[in-house]
Design a protein around this motif. Structure first.
Motif, PDB file in Angstrom:
ATOM      1  N   ILE A  70       2.003  -7.511   4.546  1.00  0.00           N
ATOM      2  CA  ILE A  70       1.358  -6.401   4.202  1.00  0.00           C
ATOM      3  C   ILE A  70       2.516  -5.332   4.463  1.00  0.00           C
ATOM      4  O   ILE A  70       3.086  -5.038   5.510  1.00  0.00           O
ATOM      5  CB  ILE A  70      -0.177  -5.990   4.811  1.00  0.00           C
ATOM      6  CG1 ILE A  70      -0.893  -7.280   4.672  1.00  0.00           C
ATOM      7  CG2 ILE A  70      -0.375  -4.791   4.485  1.00  0.00           C
ATOM      8  CD1 ILE A  70      -2.042  -7.235   5.590  1.00  0.00           C
ATOM      9  N   ALA A 115      -7.322  -6.278   3.022  1.00  0.00           N
ATOM     10  CA  ALA A 115      -6.115  -7.451   2.982  1.00  0.00           C
ATOM     11  C   ALA A 115      -6.302  -8.468   4.108  1.00  0.00           C
ATOM     12  O   ALA A 115      -5.956  -9.638   3.625  1.00  0.00           O
ATOM     13  CB  ALA A 115      -4.898  -6.660   2.961  1.00  0.00           C
ATOM     14  N   ARG A 116      -6.515  -7.937   5.301  1.00  0.00           N
ATOM     15  CA  ARG A 116      -6.306  -8.897   6.370  1.00  0.00           C
ATOM     16  C   ARG A 116      -7.534  -9.958   6.045  1.00  0.00           C
ATOM     17  O   ARG A 116      -7.353 -11.348   6.527  1.00  0.00           O
ATOM     18  CB  ARG A 116      -6.390  -8.433   7.810  1.00  0.00           C
ATOM     19  CG  ARG A 116      -5.215  -7.648   8.022  1.00  0.00           C
ATOM     20  CD  ARG A 116      -3.867  -8.951   8.469  1.00  0.00           C
ATOM     21  NE  ARG A 116      -4.331  -9.241   9.700  1.00  0.00           N
ATOM     22  CZ  ARG A 116      -4.369 -10.514   9.739  1.00  0.00           C
ATOM     23  NH1 ARG A 116      -3.885 -11.451   9.101  1.00  0.00           N
ATOM     24  NH2 ARG A 116      -4.551 -11.310  11.057  1.00  0.00           N
ATOM     25  N   ILE A 130       0.752  -1.049   0.087  1.00  0.00           N
ATOM     26  CA  ILE A 130       0.138   0.147   0.058  1.00  0.00           C
ATOM     27  C   ILE A 130       1.030   1.239   0.117  1.00  0.00           C
ATOM     28  O   ILE A 130       1.639   1.296   0.894  1.00  0.00           O
ATOM     29  CB  ILE A 130      -1.030   0.062   1.325  1.00  0.00           C
ATOM     30  CG1 ILE A 130      -1.803  -1.204   1.266  1.00  0.00           C
ATOM     31  CG2 ILE A 130      -1.730   1.232   1.123  1.00  0.00           C
ATOM     32  CD1 ILE A 130      -2.551  -1.543   2.536  1.00  0.00           C
ATOM     33  N   PRO A 170      -0.269 -10.505   8.490  1.00  0.00           N
ATOM     34  CA  PRO A 170       0.010  -9.168   8.855  1.00  0.00           C
ATOM     35  C   PRO A 170       1.606  -9.136   8.386  1.00  0.00           C
ATOM     36  O   PRO A 170       1.860  -7.822   7.924  1.00  0.00           O
ATOM     37  CB  PRO A 170       0.139  -8.989  10.307  1.00  0.00           C
ATOM     38  CG  PRO A 170      -0.804 -10.219  10.687  1.00  0.00           C
ATOM     39  CD  PRO A 170      -0.892 -11.153   9.604  1.00  0.00           C
ATOM     40  N   VAL A 198       3.142  -1.003   4.036  1.00  0.00           N
ATOM     41  CA  VAL A 198       2.526   0.273   3.807  1.00  0.00           C
ATOM     42  C   VAL A 198       3.647   1.160   3.792  1.00  0.00           C
ATOM     43  O   VAL A 198       4.626   1.380   4.668  1.00  0.00           O
ATOM     44  CB  VAL A 198       1.593   0.782   4.974  1.00  0.00           C
ATOM     45  CG1 VAL A 198       1.282   2.105   5.006  1.00  0.00           C
ATOM     46  CG2 VAL A 198       0.695  -0.218   5.282  1.00  0.00           C
ATOM     47  N   TYR A 239      -5.665  -1.957   4.621  1.00  0.00           N
ATOM     48  CA  TYR A 239      -4.997  -2.967   5.328  1.00  0.00           C
ATOM     49  C   TYR A 239      -6.076  -3.961   6.056  1.00  0.00           C
ATOM     50  O   TYR A 239      -5.821  -5.244   5.882  1.00  0.00           O
ATOM     51  CB  TYR A 239      -4.215  -2.239   6.669  1.00  0.00           C
ATOM     52  CG  TYR A 239      -3.431  -3.089   7.598  1.00  0.00           C
ATOM     53  CD1 TYR A 239      -1.978  -3.569   7.126  1.00  0.00           C
ATOM     54  CD2 TYR A 239      -3.839  -3.785   8.445  1.00  0.00           C
ATOM     55  CE1 TYR A 239      -1.348  -4.242   7.910  1.00  0.00           C
ATOM     56  CE2 TYR A 239      -3.159  -4.743   9.369  1.00  0.00           C
ATOM     57  CZ  TYR A 239      -1.840  -4.821   8.924  1.00  0.00           C
ATOM     58  OH  TYR A 239      -0.943  -5.874   9.736  1.00  0.00           O
ATOM     59  N   ASP A 240      -7.078  -3.585   6.524  1.00  0.00           N
ATOM     60  CA  ASP A 240      -8.199  -4.524   7.127  1.00  0.00           C
ATOM     61  C   ASP A 240      -8.724  -5.453   5.934  1.00  0.00           C
ATOM     62  O   ASP A 240      -9.089  -6.633   6.174  1.00  0.00           O
ATOM     63  CB  ASP A 240      -9.199  -3.633   7.656  1.00  0.00           C
ATOM     64  CG  ASP A 240      -8.785  -2.991   8.842  1.00  0.00           C
ATOM     65  OD1 ASP A 240      -7.737  -3.421   9.568  1.00  0.00           O
ATOM     66  OD2 ASP A 240      -9.353  -2.158   9.443  1.00  0.00           O
ATOM     67  N   VAL A 259      -5.935   4.205   4.605  1.00  0.00           N
ATOM     68  CA  VAL A 259      -4.709   3.341   4.654  1.00  0.00           C
ATOM     69  C   VAL A 259      -5.181   2.030   5.501  1.00  0.00           C
ATOM     70  O   VAL A 259      -5.178   0.941   5.153  1.00  0.00           O
ATOM     71  CB  VAL A 259      -3.541   3.989   5.011  1.00  0.00           C
ATOM     72  CG1 VAL A 259      -2.420   2.844   5.372  1.00  0.00           C
ATOM     73  CG2 VAL A 259      -3.093   4.958   4.318  1.00  0.00           C
ATOM     74  N   VAL A 260      -5.916   2.261   6.489  1.00  0.00           N
ATOM     75  CA  VAL A 260      -6.426   1.418   7.496  1.00  0.00           C
ATOM     76  C   VAL A 260      -7.356   0.293   6.979  1.00  0.00           C
ATOM     77  O   VAL A 260      -7.331  -1.008   7.099  1.00  0.00           O
ATOM     78  CB  VAL A 260      -6.843   1.981   8.756  1.00  0.00           C
ATOM     79  CG1 VAL A 260      -7.385   0.870   9.731  1.00  0.00           C
ATOM     80  CG2 VAL A 260      -5.676   2.789   9.506  1.00  0.00           C
TER      81      VAL A 260
END
Length: 137
Positions: A132, A122-123, A104, A129, A134, A119-120, A115-116
């Protein structure tokens, strides 16, 4: 009566070698001549067109990349996408390339919640974790 040189003068005359100055002058004149008359040719070759993305098989370790610009718009492979489609894209690409990490890249002016959210997503799609990354730039 023969004239002889004194002893010191004879010794000095025997030690002295030939004078190389005229030969060095000729060498430098030839060097200058060759440099001036040489024609320098620029070798032409193929110039790659890097303005468009390259196509072809994707490496198994090529990251699944997303970019967030300063206006909080989300891009994947240079195309504008909706944030709700991130999960489907990650699932599809991670199925094809199971070891591919998610990258990202966010603009410093982008909102942190975007961004969060990425990330979420993708999880939720099953990315660990540690796979991933950033990058804020």
């Amino acid at each position: 009566m023969t004239r002889t040189l004194p002893r010191m003068a004879r010794a000095h005359a025997l030690k002295q070698g030939p004078d190389l100055t005229p030969m060095l002058d000729v060498v430098f004149i030839m060097l200058i001549f060759f440099v001036v008359t040489a024609s320098f040719v620029r070798a032409t070759g193929l110039t790659p067109d890097l303005s468009r993305p390259l196509t072809g098989p994707v490496s198994p370790m090529e990251p699944i990349g997303f970019r967030i610009d300063a206006g909080n718009r989300l891009f994947h492979n240079g195309q504008l996408i909706a944030p709700f489609s991130v999960g489907a894209i990650v699932k599809a690409e991670s199925t094809a390339r199971p070891k591919a990490p998610v990258l990202i890249v966010a603009d410093p002016a982008a909102h942190t919640d975007m961004v969060v959210r990425l990330y979420d997503e993708a999880r939720k799609a099953g990315i660990k974790p540690g796979h991933i990354a950033v990058n804020i730039k």
